[in-house]
Structure formats: C-alpha cells, structure tokens
Design an enzyme around this catalytic site. Structure first.
Site, PDB file in Angstrom:
ATOM      1  N   ARG A 107       0.806  -1.226   0.000  1.00 25.18           N
ATOM      2  CA  ARG A 107       0.000   0.000   0.000  1.00 25.18           C
ATOM      3  C   ARG A 107       0.836   1.271   0.000  1.00 25.18           C
ATOM      4  O   ARG A 107       0.352   2.332  -0.398  1.00 25.18           O
ATOM      5  CB  ARG A 107      -0.925   0.008   1.227  1.00 25.18           C
ATOM      6  CG  ARG A 107      -2.013  -1.045   1.177  1.00 25.18           C
ATOM      7  CD  ARG A 107      -2.911  -0.941   2.396  1.00 25.18           C
ATOM      8  NE  ARG A 107      -2.154  -1.153   3.628  1.00 25.18           N
ATOM      9  CZ  ARG A 107      -2.518  -0.678   4.822  1.00 25.18           C
ATOM     10  NH1 ARG A 107      -3.593   0.063   4.932  1.00 25.18           N
ATOM     11  NH2 ARG A 107      -1.786  -0.950   5.893  1.00 25.18           N
ATOM     12  N   ARG A 108       2.093   1.204   0.449  1.00 31.98           N
ATOM     13  CA  ARG A 108       2.887   2.416   0.631  1.00 31.98           C
ATOM     14  C   ARG A 108       3.705   2.706  -0.625  1.00 31.98           C
ATOM     15  O   ARG A 108       4.730   2.081  -0.875  1.00 31.98           O
ATOM     16  CB  ARG A 108       3.769   2.262   1.865  1.00 31.98           C
ATOM     17  CG  ARG A 108       2.947   2.239   3.148  1.00 31.98           C
ATOM     18  CD  ARG A 108       3.771   1.986   4.382  1.00 31.98           C
ATOM     19  NE  ARG A 108       4.214   0.605   4.500  1.00 31.98           N
ATOM     20  CZ  ARG A 108       4.810   0.107   5.578  1.00 31.98           C
ATOM     21  NH1 ARG A 108       5.022   0.891   6.618  1.00 31.98           N
ATOM     22  NH2 ARG A 108       5.173  -1.154   5.632  1.00 31.98           N
ATOM     23  N   ASP A 153      -4.084  -2.798  -2.076  1.00 31.30           N
ATOM     24  CA  ASP A 153      -4.665  -3.108  -0.779  1.00 31.30           C
ATOM     25  C   ASP A 153      -5.371  -4.443  -0.929  1.00 31.30           C
ATOM     26  O   ASP A 153      -6.396  -4.534  -1.611  1.00 31.30           O
ATOM     27  CB  ASP A 153      -5.653  -2.013  -0.369  1.00 31.30           C
ATOM     28  CG  ASP A 153      -6.208  -2.215   1.037  1.00 31.30           C
ATOM     29  OD1 ASP A 153      -6.120  -3.345   1.560  1.00 31.30           O
ATOM     30  OD2 ASP A 153      -6.756  -1.249   1.612  1.00 31.30           O
ATOM     31  N   VAL A 154      -4.828  -5.482  -0.337  1.00 36.17           N
ATOM     32  CA  VAL A 154      -5.365  -6.835  -0.552  1.00 36.17           C
ATOM     33  C   VAL A 154      -6.765  -7.006   0.011  1.00 36.17           C
ATOM     34  O   VAL A 154      -7.442  -7.993  -0.289  1.00 36.17           O
ATOM     35  CB  VAL A 154      -4.424  -7.912   0.050  1.00 36.17           C
ATOM     36  CG1 VAL A 154      -3.063  -7.876  -0.615  1.00 36.17           C
ATOM     37  CG2 VAL A 154      -4.317  -7.781   1.564  1.00 36.17           C
ATOM     38  N   SER A 170       1.642 -17.993  11.610  1.00 31.61           N
ATOM     39  CA  SER A 170       2.314 -17.578  12.835  1.00 31.61           C
ATOM     40  C   SER A 170       2.190 -18.693  13.859  1.00 31.61           C
ATOM     41  O   SER A 170       1.219 -19.460  13.840  1.00 31.61           O
ATOM     42  CB  SER A 170       1.663 -16.305  13.396  1.00 31.61           C
ATOM     43  OG  SER A 170       2.104 -16.023  14.712  1.00 31.61           O
ATOM     44  N   TYR A 179      -6.202 -12.055  16.207  1.00 30.04           N
ATOM     45  CA  TYR A 179      -4.979 -12.290  15.432  1.00 30.04           C
ATOM     46  C   TYR A 179      -4.645 -13.777  15.385  1.00 30.04           C
ATOM     47  O   TYR A 179      -4.411 -14.346  14.309  1.00 30.04           O
ATOM     48  CB  TYR A 179      -3.804 -11.504  16.022  1.00 30.04           C
ATOM     49  CG  TYR A 179      -2.498 -11.845  15.343  1.00 30.04           C
ATOM     50  CD1 TYR A 179      -2.261 -11.430  14.032  1.00 30.04           C
ATOM     51  CD2 TYR A 179      -1.523 -12.606  15.992  1.00 30.04           C
ATOM     52  CE1 TYR A 179      -1.080 -11.769  13.388  1.00 30.04           C
ATOM     53  CE2 TYR A 179      -0.341 -12.928  15.360  1.00 30.04           C
ATOM     54  CZ  TYR A 179      -0.123 -12.520  14.057  1.00 30.04           C
ATOM     55  OH  TYR A 179       1.042 -12.864  13.420  1.00 30.04           O
ATOM     56  N   PRO A 223       6.217 -18.280  11.542  1.00 36.13           N
ATOM     57  CA  PRO A 223       7.281 -17.764  12.420  1.00 36.13           C
ATOM     58  C   PRO A 223       6.757 -17.434  13.812  1.00 36.13           C
ATOM     59  O   PRO A 223       5.581 -17.119  14.015  1.00 36.13           O
ATOM     60  CB  PRO A 223       7.742 -16.488  11.706  1.00 36.13           C
ATOM     61  CG  PRO A 223       7.060 -16.487  10.371  1.00 36.13           C
ATOM     62  CD  PRO A 223       5.828 -17.311  10.532  1.00 36.13           C
ATOM     63  N   GLY A 224       7.683 -17.487  14.768  1.00 36.07           N
ATOM     64  CA  GLY A 224       7.422 -16.975  16.099  1.00 36.07           C
ATOM     65  C   GLY A 224       7.867 -15.525  16.187  1.00 36.07           C
ATOM     66  O   GLY A 224       7.707 -14.759  15.233  1.00 36.07           O
TER      67      GLY A 224
END
Length: 253
Positions: free
Chosen positions: A36-37, A58-59, A138, A151, A181-182
């Site tokens: 987006r940026r 923007d997904v 995650s 989340y 990932p952690g």
C-alpha cells in the site's frame, strides 16, 4: 532444486516481504512487489531494477486484487509462486476493549486478503500446471496467548486454509505451504502498538528474535525444494522462545 521464475509478494514494503523480494532477485527470479505504501514500493523497485514490478495494492479490496493480477504485463504475468505475506496484528487488549474496526482490519487483511490473492493467482498456475502458494502464518495460530484472540484466530485460519487448499489441488503440480514464524523483529509490534516505539522495542528486550532475513531464507528454502516435494507446514522460533505452561487461575480460599 526448483527455481521459481516469477514471485508475487504481498506486503512487500517491509519485513518478511521486503526481505523475500531481495532474496528472490539475488537468485535470479523476477518479483511482483505489492503493497500500500507507494514511496516504499518505488524505492524497492528502484533498488531491485528490471527484475521487479511494483504494484500498489490493498489486498482487502477484492476488485483491486482482481484488476492487479489481470493487468500484469509479460513476463510478470506468469506467476509461479505467490507469497501471501500481507498481514498484521492490532492491539493486545482483551477482545471487549479492542475497537471493532481493528478486529475487522485483521480479519480483512489476514484472511480475506489471502483468499482474494490466492483465488486470483490459481487459474494461471492451474493452466500452466506449475505453482506454489506460500501463506505466512504464525505460531500464534497454534499456541494461544492473552490478547491474541482475533490475530491468533486469523493465523489458525491460515494454517487450516493451507492444508485444505492442498487437498483441493491434489493431482495438480501446485504446492501449498504455511510458513509459521514466532517472535520476529519487524514492524509487526510497531503496528500492533500504534507506532509506540518504546512499547514495540520492549517486546524483544533480552533476546535475539528472528529477523526478516531468517524468515526469507526459510521461504526461499521451501520454494526451492525438488518439484515432487511439498512442505506442508514449517514452524520456526527464536531459541529463547518456547511454549508457555497451561495457565490456571485459583480463587482465594
């Protein structure tokens, strides 16, 4: 070893996505870097040169996703790997104290955005009978902690969606992997805590967390396995992170 020719990476303006783009270009792949940026996209595209195509996206917007994939020029239209990296956590307060719009943003980005991009990429992969969907999950999708309600739920969805997609694609030469990932030091905590740098930095005090390049190396390893090998899930943590004990609250006698 199977080397991807063109990789579409969402959330490519920082963290895992940015590191993954650099890793892929270093190995000779082309990348579509989406985010987006605009300023960051432009800077990364300038750095990576002709091997990169920047797409402002923007997904969370399904029509924008469809248009972005449909408008890709050659050779960037022959996507043989999609890295669904765009995602975020907002707030660490109990569910009842989190603004509803923050809950919706996590669901819209982490779940819906991944679905929209996967749906857009799959027809071309199926037509070419070649492809790999890599979804960034995650450890929060497997191990709960206070404040991770929505989340963690979205990342549990990523895990199960990836496994179900593998079942759906059986018989086609398309691989699906969830990379989980952690603790990793990216802009993740800065975003979660609304730009509070001190609070974000405190998350990583006293330990060496995973870095974006650690995760990018894992993604690249997954992508470059022999074509008959599918890594269903891969989980990684810093050495100083492990699983919490089961919590028990005891009332006073």
């Amino acid at each position: 070893m199977l080397l991807p020719h063109c990789i579409f990476i969402t959330g490519a303006t920082s963290g895992f996505g940015e590191a993954c783009a650099r890793r892929a270009v270093r190995e000779g792949a082309k990348v579509v870097i989406a985010g987006r940026r605009q300023e960051r996209l432009h800077a990364l595209e300038q750095e990576l040169g002709d091997a990169a195509l920047a797409v402002r996206l923007d997904v969370r917007d399904p029509e924008a996703v469809r248009r972005a994939f449909d408008a890709l020029p050659s050779p960037f239209d022959a996507i043989d790997a999609l890295v669904n990296n765009a995602g975020l956590a907002l707030n660490l307060a109990p569910l009842q104290d989190v603004p509803p719009e923050e809950l919706e943003t996590m669901v819209d980005t982490n779940i819906k955005g991944m679905i929209y991009c996967t749906r857009a990429a799959l027809p071309g992969m199926i037509a070419r009978n070649r492809g790999h969907i890599v979804n960034i999950g995650s450890t929060a999708g497997s191990y709960p902690y206070p404040g991770a309600h929505v989340y963690g739920g979205t990342k549990a969805f990523v895990k199960q969606f990836s496994l179900n997609l593998r079942a759906d694609l059986l018989g086609k030469r398309i691989r699906v992997t969830a990379v989980e990932p952690g603790m990793a030091e990216t802009e993740f905590s800065l975003t979660r805590f609304h730009g509070d740098r001190a609070q974000a930095a405190a998350v990583y005090d006293g330990l060496t967390p995973l870095s974006p390049s650690d995760v990018a190396e894992t993604i690249w390893w997954v992508l470059t396995r022999p074509p008959h090998v599918n890594v269903n899930r891969i989980e990684l943590m810093p050495v100083m992170q492990a699983f919490s004990a089961l919590a028990v609250h005891r009332e006073p006698a």
